[in-house]
Design an enzyme around this catalytic site. Structure first.
Site, short mmCIF file in Angstrom:
data_model
loop_
_atom_site.label_atom_id
_atom_site.label_comp_id
_atom_site.label_asym_id
_atom_site.label_seq_id
_atom_site.Cartn_x
_atom_site.Cartn_y
_atom_site.Cartn_z
N PRO A 157 63.59 30.11 3.20
CA PRO A 157 63.48 29.27 4.40
C PRO A 157 62.69 29.94 5.52
O PRO A 157 61.91 29.28 6.22
CB PRO A 157 64.94 29.03 4.80
CG PRO A 157 65.74 29.26 3.57
CD PRO A 157 65.01 30.35 2.84
N TYR A 158 62.89 31.23 5.70
CA TYR A 158 62.15 31.95 6.74
C TYR A 158 60.66 31.95 6.44
O TYR A 158 59.83 31.69 7.32
CB TYR A 158 62.68 33.39 6.83
CG TYR A 158 62.00 34.23 7.88
CD1 TYR A 158 62.36 34.13 9.22
CD2 TYR A 158 61.00 35.13 7.53
CE1 TYR A 158 61.74 34.90 10.19
CE2 TYR A 158 60.37 35.90 8.49
CZ TYR A 158 60.75 35.79 9.82
OH TYR A 158 60.13 36.56 10.78
#
Length: 254
Positions: A157-158
């Site tokens: 996600p990052y």
């Protein structure tokens, strides 16, 4: 004496209560900027503004959570109402996340990272650009990451969020180039902060591994990222827009 980089520029810094944001506030103020600081933690903002004022800077703050478009708008409006315009902005607010394999990542972790790191930048860009169009131009720097340029294991996600920041930067740069607004990004490597200290503390050996992967063999000081952002925001880089500048000790150059 060399002229300061940001003399008189009304400059908004988000995520200014710690880490790269707080370092940016100090560096920008030292370089002559009129700084408006935004973050969620009022006690820290107030202390930082007091420090900057004691050093002779024109500094103020507004409590804002950039996930909320109303807060992002209010931060920009605060700067414009107080100083008459917005010349520059450093969209720094963001969060990291635990190192977790993609298939084990919870929805709420994904949502939190994407909301802060992407929607937060989106919200700020919309209102900053509107203010700069009204003023005849300006300069914006978004804080991405080396994770916006290459993959980082167990941080999907990052990585996705920081790639999205790169996309927003390039899209906005292209759209507003002929209207006097430059939009660039910095892509920091691992940088010393409360977040990374906690991250390293919970993952023994990780700091040594990260340093071993970085040609300079160390993590960055937050001031080093802030210095790069200051230059990109300044009139010393007038022909740069849509640039994503790695500030990473050579990490992505391997």
């Amino acid at each position: 004496m060399n002229e300061k980089l940001l003399t008189g520029k009304v400059t908004l810094v988000t995520g200014a209560s710690s880490g790269i944001g707080a370092a940016a506030a100090r560096v920008f103020a030292r370089e002559g900027a009129v700084v408006v600081l935004a973050a969620r933690r009022e006690e820290r903002l107030a202390a930082l503004v007091e420090e900057l004022r004691d050093a002779g800077a024109d500094a103020s703050y507004v409590v804002a959570d950039v996930i909320r478009t109303g807060d992002a708008r209010r931060a920009v409006e605060f700067a414009v109402e107080r100083h008459g315009r917005l010349d520059a902005a450093f969209n720094n607010a963001g969060i990291g996340g635990d190192r977790t394999p993609l298939h084990l990542m919870d929805d709420d972790v994904y949502d939190g990272i994407m909301d802060t790191n992407v929607r937060g930048v989106w919200n700020c860009l919309r209102h900053e650009i509107a203010a700069m169009l009204a003023a005849g131009g300006g300069s914006i720097v978004n804080n991405s990451s080396v994770g916006g340029l290459v993959a980082i294991p167990a941080a999907a996600p990052y990585v996705a969020a920081k790639h999205a920041v790169v996309g927003l930067t390039r899209a906005a740069a292209d759209e507003y180039a002929q209207q006097g607004i430059r939009v660039n990004a910095v892509a920091p490597g691992t940088t010393r902060s409360e977040i990374t200290a906690d991250w390293f503390g919970r993952n023994p050996g990780l700091e040594d591994m990260v340093n071993a992967m970085t040609p300079q063999g160390r993590t960055a000081a937050p001031e080093e990222i802030a210095e790069a952002a200051a230059w990109l925001l300044s009139d010393r880089s007038p022909f740069l827009t849509g640039v994503v500048m790695p500030v990473d000790g050579g990490f992505v150059n391997q």
